[in-house]
Design a protein around this motif. Structure first.
Motif, PDB file in Angstrom:
ATOM      1  N   GLY A 140       0.462  -1.563  -0.199  1.00 28.95           N
ATOM      2  CA  GLY A 140      -0.003   0.119   0.278  1.00 28.95           C
ATOM      3  C   GLY A 140       0.921   1.088  -0.090  1.00 28.95           C
ATOM      4  N   LEU A 141       2.235   1.410   0.667  1.00 27.66           N
ATOM      5  CA  LEU A 141       2.392   2.577   0.500  1.00 27.66           C
ATOM      6  C   LEU A 141       3.644   2.792  -0.277  1.00 27.66           C
ATOM      7  N   SER A 142       3.559   1.741  -0.807  1.00 26.46           N
ATOM      8  CA  SER A 142       4.245   1.717  -2.570  1.00 26.46           C
ATOM      9  C   SER A 142       3.360   1.955  -3.476  1.00 26.46           C
ATOM     10  N   ARG A 143       2.323   1.682  -3.321  1.00 26.02           N
ATOM     11  CA  ARG A 143       1.360   2.306  -4.448  1.00 26.02           C
ATOM     12  C   ARG A 143       0.833   3.213  -4.552  1.00 26.02           C
ATOM     13  N   ILE A 144       1.023   4.049  -3.005  1.00 30.00           N
ATOM     14  CA  ILE A 144       0.404   5.613  -3.059  1.00 30.00           C
ATOM     15  C   ILE A 144       1.944   6.583  -3.936  1.00 30.00           C
ATOM     16  N   LEU A 145       2.207   6.275  -3.850  1.00 31.35           N
ATOM     17  CA  LEU A 145       3.727   6.895  -4.233  1.00 31.35           C
ATOM     18  C   LEU A 145       4.153   6.312  -5.495  1.00 31.35           C
ATOM     19  N   GLU A 146       3.513   5.412  -6.416  1.00 32.32           N
ATOM     20  CA  GLU A 146       3.831   5.735  -7.721  1.00 32.32           C
ATOM     21  C   GLU A 146       2.553   6.174  -8.259  1.00 32.32           C
ATOM     22  N   ARG A 147       0.964   6.216  -6.699  1.00 32.22           N
ATOM     23  CA  ARG A 147      -0.393   6.602  -8.012  1.00 32.22           C
ATOM     24  C   ARG A 147       0.449   8.304  -8.474  1.00 32.22           C
TER      25      ARG A 147
END
Length: 418
Positions: A130-137
């Motif tokens: 989830g942490l990686s996803r919010i940065l990717e977005r």
């Protein structure tokens, strides 16, 4: 005589004060910062010059409404100085929010939390994803994240980001710093959710009442029962979150999710009200999660006069009131703010709460405390995160000094990944 080290500490303290004033009041002119902090104009000039050179704050101009005269020069935080990720763990979901240094929300999403009994290891893997996803977005590099602020119901370590016990994972402890450190260099902090609620309410009260604010308790009602207490201690607020839901209400009583018997939560949590309404034996293993829709059905029957449903809510209120009466006896008479999804049943809980409170000597002597219902608990939790986390970031930025600010403005091209 001040030594070099003591002079540096004074400078750091004053710099943090300037940043906190900007955070509380928004963009301010030089003279306004001086008025709010009580620091001299020369000191403000020196501090703001250092912060501007370090790319922590920036100047902007505001033209007078008349369009005449010189525009006002305002100082504010640089939004791209760094970023904060807020992770809010609830009974059925995990919410991720990305916030810039000025406290502006950039992105947010929630993911349903699996009720997999396999527990903590799979959950932690989901948080990393989830942490990686919010940065990717948002296409923000990982090294720009200065802090990850996490909250959960349950018991947390007072000095380390370790979840000691929670209604979700029981005694399976989670050390978030160790879990995230291989991939993340950002600081990690963890707080009890109801402590953050109390902190947010205390900040709101201080804005309204100023120095007249003394204390307040926040009682969170839902799947779990939480309590946060905020009290003024000199120029600062002292905030605590006693393990209220697992205080003893009745010796040898109903089985609680924590494994012991007779806790307040075993009579006032959603699972306890469900158990009581259906007259399930008190030694039945509590449900991990009860949908609000199920409580709504019980509440509807109670409002129609159904005896067992009415008694279930009254018993819950009595357990809460008894616990609050003990809390007031140990502290002082203070206003009580009731928050959480359980506020929708306050009309059914109120009689029991007031009856339980009435058994306290301090209430009999000084009268019933003010009780208010504050329904926007998710907003309060997020406010509490911002107040706490951005204050930590301010202090870390000031301590790291000008060189740290220059590094944040011109990050290494290697990034901060694994």
């Amino acid at each position: 005589m001040l030594t070099k080290s003591s002079t540096e500490l004074v400078r750091q303290r004053n710099s943090v004060l300037v940043l906190s004033v900007l955070r509380r009041h928004g963009a301010l002119a030089h003279t306004e910062i001086s008025d709010f902090t009580g620091l001299s104009s020369a000191t403000i000039s020196a501090i703001t010059a250092d912060l501007e050179r370090a790319h922590i704050i920036e100047k902007s101009e505001q033209q007078a409404a008349s369009g005449r005269g010189r525009p006002r020069v305002l100082l504010r935080q640089r939004r791209d100085c760094g970023y904060l990720i807020v992770v809010i763990i609830s009974s059925d979901a995990v919410q991720y929010s990305l916030v810039d240094y000025a406290g502006k929300l950039i992105d947010r999403f929630s993911e349903e939390r699996s009720h997999d009994p396999a527990g903590a290891a799979r959950f932690v893997a989901g948080v990393r994803a989830g942490l990686s996803r919010i940065l990717e977005r948002s296409r923000i590099s990982q090294e720009k994240v200065l802090l990850i602020s996490i909250s959960s119901k349950g018991l947390v370590n007072s000095t380390e980001p370790v979840l000691l016990w929670s209604p979700i994972f029981g005694s399976d402890q989670i050390d978030f710093e160790s879990a995230l450190r291989p991939d993340w260099q950002a600081k990690v902090i963890l707080d009890n959710e109801t402590l953050l609620v109390a902190a947010a309410l205390g900040a709101r009260e201080e804005i309204v009442k100023g120095a007249d604010f003394r204390s307040l308790a926040a009682l969170s009602l839902g799947h779990s029962i939480g309590l946060g207490i905020v009290r003024r201690g000199g120029q600062t607020q002292e905030i605590s979150a006693p393990n209220f839901g697992h205080m003893l209400h009745m010796a040898g009583g109903g089985l609680c999710r924590c494994g012991t018997r007779g806790c307040i939560e075993a009579y006032a949590g959603f699972y306890a009200i469900l158990r009581s309404a259906f007259e399930v034996p008190l030694d039945t293993i509590p449900a991990k999660f009860v949908p609000v829709t199920e409580l709504d059905k019980i509440a509807a029957k109670a409002r129609q006069g159904h005896r067992t449903s009415t008694i279930a809510f009254r018993q819950a209120g009595l357990a809460l009131g008894n616990g609050l009466s003990r809390m007031l006896s140990l502290t002082e008479r203070m206003p009580i703010a009731i928050t959480g999804p359980g506020t929708r049943y306050y009309d059914l809980l109120r009689q029991g709460i007031e009856e339980g409170l009435g058994q306290s000597h301090i209430v009999r002597m000084e009268g019933m405390p003010e009780i208010r219902v504050v329904a926007d608990e998710p907003i309060l939790v997020f406010e509490g995160h911002l107040n706490r986390a951005l204050s930590v970031i301010d202090q870390d930025i000031v301590i790291s000094g000008v060189q740290g600010g220059e590094q944040r403005q011109n990050p290494s091209p290697q990034g901060g990944g694994a």
